[in-house]
Design a protein around this motif. Structure first.
Motif, short mmCIF file in Angstrom:
data_model
loop_
_atom_site.label_atom_id
_atom_site.label_comp_id
_atom_site.label_asym_id
_atom_site.label_seq_id
_atom_site.Cartn_x
_atom_site.Cartn_y
_atom_site.Cartn_z
N PRO A 6 0.86 -1.11 -0.26
CA PRO A 6 0.04 -0.01 0.08
C PRO A 6 0.94 1.28 0.04
O PRO A 6 2.05 1.30 0.65
CB PRO A 6 -0.80 -0.20 1.40
CG PRO A 6 0.03 -1.02 1.99
CD PRO A 6 0.60 -2.04 1.22
N ARG A 7 0.25 2.11 -0.66
CA ARG A 7 1.18 3.43 -0.69
C ARG A 7 1.25 4.15 0.71
O ARG A 7 0.38 4.06 1.56
CB ARG A 7 0.22 4.39 -1.36
CG ARG A 7 1.13 5.89 -1.76
CD ARG A 7 0.12 6.93 -2.50
NE ARG A 7 0.87 7.93 -2.70
CZ ARG A 7 1.74 8.39 -3.62
NH1 ARG A 7 2.21 7.14 -4.44
NH2 ARG A 7 2.72 9.62 -3.61
N LEU A 26 -3.95 -2.95 8.31
CA LEU A 26 -3.69 -3.37 9.41
C LEU A 26 -4.49 -4.34 10.23
O LEU A 26 -5.74 -4.19 9.99
CB LEU A 26 -3.09 -2.41 10.41
CG LEU A 26 -2.00 -1.19 10.23
CD1 LEU A 26 -2.11 -0.23 11.23
CD2 LEU A 26 -0.75 -1.70 9.67
N THR A 27 -4.00 -5.45 10.92
CA THR A 27 -5.06 -6.32 11.78
C THR A 27 -5.62 -5.45 12.77
O THR A 27 -5.06 -4.58 13.30
CB THR A 27 -4.59 -7.53 11.88
OG1 THR A 27 -3.46 -7.25 13.06
CG2 THR A 27 -4.11 -8.50 10.90
N PRO A 28 -6.67 -5.79 13.34
CA PRO A 28 -7.25 -5.01 14.51
C PRO A 28 -6.26 -4.83 15.70
O PRO A 28 -5.97 -3.88 16.41
CB PRO A 28 -8.39 -5.76 14.73
CG PRO A 28 -9.04 -6.18 13.66
CD PRO A 28 -7.70 -6.87 12.87
N SER A 29 -5.57 -5.94 15.84
CA SER A 29 -4.82 -6.16 16.94
C SER A 29 -3.31 -5.39 16.66
O SER A 29 -3.00 -4.74 17.52
CB SER A 29 -4.09 -7.56 17.30
OG SER A 29 -3.49 -8.02 16.00
N LEU A 30 -2.96 -5.15 15.34
CA LEU A 30 -1.65 -4.51 15.20
C LEU A 30 -2.06 -3.00 15.05
O LEU A 30 -1.54 -1.95 15.64
CB LEU A 30 -1.00 -4.70 13.83
CG LEU A 30 -0.03 -3.85 13.42
CD1 LEU A 30 1.19 -3.93 14.44
CD2 LEU A 30 0.40 -4.40 12.12
N ALA A 31 -3.33 -2.65 14.69
CA ALA A 31 -3.93 -1.21 14.76
C ALA A 31 -4.02 -0.64 16.31
O ALA A 31 -3.48 0.31 16.52
CB ALA A 31 -5.30 -1.17 14.13
N GLU A 128 6.40 0.50 7.64
CA GLU A 128 6.31 0.04 6.01
C GLU A 128 7.05 -1.47 5.95
O GLU A 128 6.49 -2.03 5.05
CB GLU A 128 7.19 1.04 5.49
CG GLU A 128 6.38 2.53 5.40
CD GLU A 128 7.16 3.57 4.60
OE1 GLU A 128 8.57 3.50 4.52
OE2 GLU A 128 6.77 4.62 4.24
N GLY A 129 7.95 -1.73 6.55
CA GLY A 129 8.52 -3.08 6.59
C GLY A 129 7.30 -4.01 6.79
O GLY A 129 7.50 -5.32 6.16
N ALA A 130 6.38 -4.02 7.82
CA ALA A 130 5.57 -4.64 8.29
C ALA A 130 4.36 -4.68 6.93
O ALA A 130 4.16 -6.07 6.72
CB ALA A 130 4.86 -4.29 9.37
N LEU A 131 3.98 -3.58 6.56
CA LEU A 131 3.22 -3.65 5.46
C LEU A 131 3.90 -4.57 3.91
O LEU A 131 3.19 -5.25 3.48
CB LEU A 131 2.79 -2.44 4.87
CG LEU A 131 1.92 -1.51 5.81
CD1 LEU A 131 1.86 -0.03 5.29
CD2 LEU A 131 0.72 -2.19 6.30
N ARG A 132 4.98 -4.46 3.86
CA ARG A 132 5.64 -5.07 2.75
C ARG A 132 5.81 -6.59 3.04
O ARG A 132 5.53 -7.25 1.98
CB ARG A 132 7.38 -4.49 2.97
CG ARG A 132 8.07 -4.91 1.46
CD ARG A 132 9.22 -4.51 1.50
NE ARG A 132 9.16 -3.21 1.48
CZ ARG A 132 9.94 -2.62 2.40
NH1 ARG A 132 10.18 -2.91 3.47
NH2 ARG A 132 10.00 -0.98 2.28
N ARG A 137 3.59 -11.80 1.05
CA ARG A 137 2.89 -13.17 1.45
C ARG A 137 1.44 -13.24 0.48
O ARG A 137 0.93 -14.01 0.60
CB ARG A 137 2.76 -13.39 3.02
CG ARG A 137 3.74 -13.59 3.77
CD ARG A 137 3.57 -14.20 4.94
NE ARG A 137 2.55 -13.30 5.87
CZ ARG A 137 2.66 -12.34 6.63
NH1 ARG A 137 4.03 -12.01 6.70
NH2 ARG A 137 1.74 -11.75 7.22
N GLY A 138 1.24 -12.10 0.08
CA GLY A 138 -0.09 -11.88 -0.60
C GLY A 138 -1.20 -11.65 0.47
O GLY A 138 -2.29 -12.04 0.00
N GLU A 139 -0.95 -11.27 1.65
CA GLU A 139 -1.96 -10.97 2.37
C GLU A 139 -2.40 -9.36 2.52
O GLU A 139 -1.35 -8.53 2.17
CB GLU A 139 -1.51 -11.38 4.02
CG GLU A 139 -1.34 -13.06 3.91
CD GLU A 139 -0.91 -13.38 5.28
OE1 GLU A 139 -0.93 -12.59 6.24
OE2 GLU A 139 -0.61 -14.72 5.62
N PRO A 140 -3.72 -9.15 2.80
CA PRO A 140 -4.05 -7.55 2.68
C PRO A 140 -3.88 -7.08 4.22
O PRO A 140 -3.76 -5.68 3.81
CB PRO A 140 -5.83 -7.88 2.48
CG PRO A 140 -6.04 -9.24 3.28
CD PRO A 140 -4.90 -10.13 2.92
#
Length: 211
Positions: A6-7, A26-31, A128-132, A137-140
């Protein structure tokens, strides 16, 4: 097909909560962990959300990320150092900007002025590394273990300083966090690498094609 990274959001808001455009990734727990890091930075009177804030909030609020430490004693030592942020080594953090990891930021955040931002460059780079990692893995959505792996991968960050002081090997921790975030199929192969070779490369114990 893998989901695109994601941008990157702008981290110019002072100690801002996760922006609405970022929350779907972000998953709810990460948010919740990122929001907790923001509250901790505000409560401590810090000018930035840094990697130590993220690590502290993450291991307190995300059981999956906390489980990566494996040993309760090591996790307790990490938390012990984090809660003492206001004394000792943490005092010098109040007089400096966490600029570790700036060279590894994506173009969207590289060059932002740290003192005008609610995020340190290292913290922005870790998120950003977490998003990458999730996108690869192809996960949203990124998970807490993705952020933990990204935090532990920056050798000059405050999070890694805390890990080392607590006797945790950040390289090994990042590897375990990456493994925890891997799909179940990859976990099966890592747990039993001999299975694929014994079955001639077939997956999940399928019948061997050997004659």
């Amino acid at each position: 097909m893998h989901s695109p990274v994601p941008r990157s959001p702008s981290f110019r808001q002072p100690a801002a909560a996760p922006r609405a455009e970022l929350l779907p990734f972000l998953t709810p727990s990460l948010a919740a962990a990122v929001s907790g890091a923001r509250r901790r930075a505000l409560r401590d009177g810090d000018r930035q959300i840094d990697t130590a804030h993220l690590l502290h909030s993450l291991v307190e609020s995300d059981p999956e990320a906390a489980a990566v430490f494996e040993e309760r004693e090591r996790l307790a030592r990490v938390l012990g150092y984090l809660v003492q942020r206001s004394i000792g080594y943490g005092l010098r953090w109040q007089r400096s900007v966490e600029d570790a990891g700036a060279r590894r930021l994506l173009p969207a955040t590289r060059g932002t002025e740290p003192r005008a931002s609610g995020w340190s460059p290292a913290a922005a780079g870790a998120l950003e590394g977490a998003l990458r990692r999730a996108a690869e893995r192809g996960e949203p959505q990124a998970r807490g273990v993705d952020l933990l792996a990204a935090l532990a991968a920056d050798p000059e960050s405050r999070a890694v300083e805390v890990l080392r002081r607590a006797g945790v090997d950040p390289v090994a921790l990042a590897a375990r966090a990456d493994l925890a975030g891997a799909p179940c199929e990859a976990l099966d192969r890592a747990a039993d690498p001999a299975r694929d070779s014994a079955s001639g490369g077939t997956r999940h114990g399928g019948p061997s094609q050997q004659v």
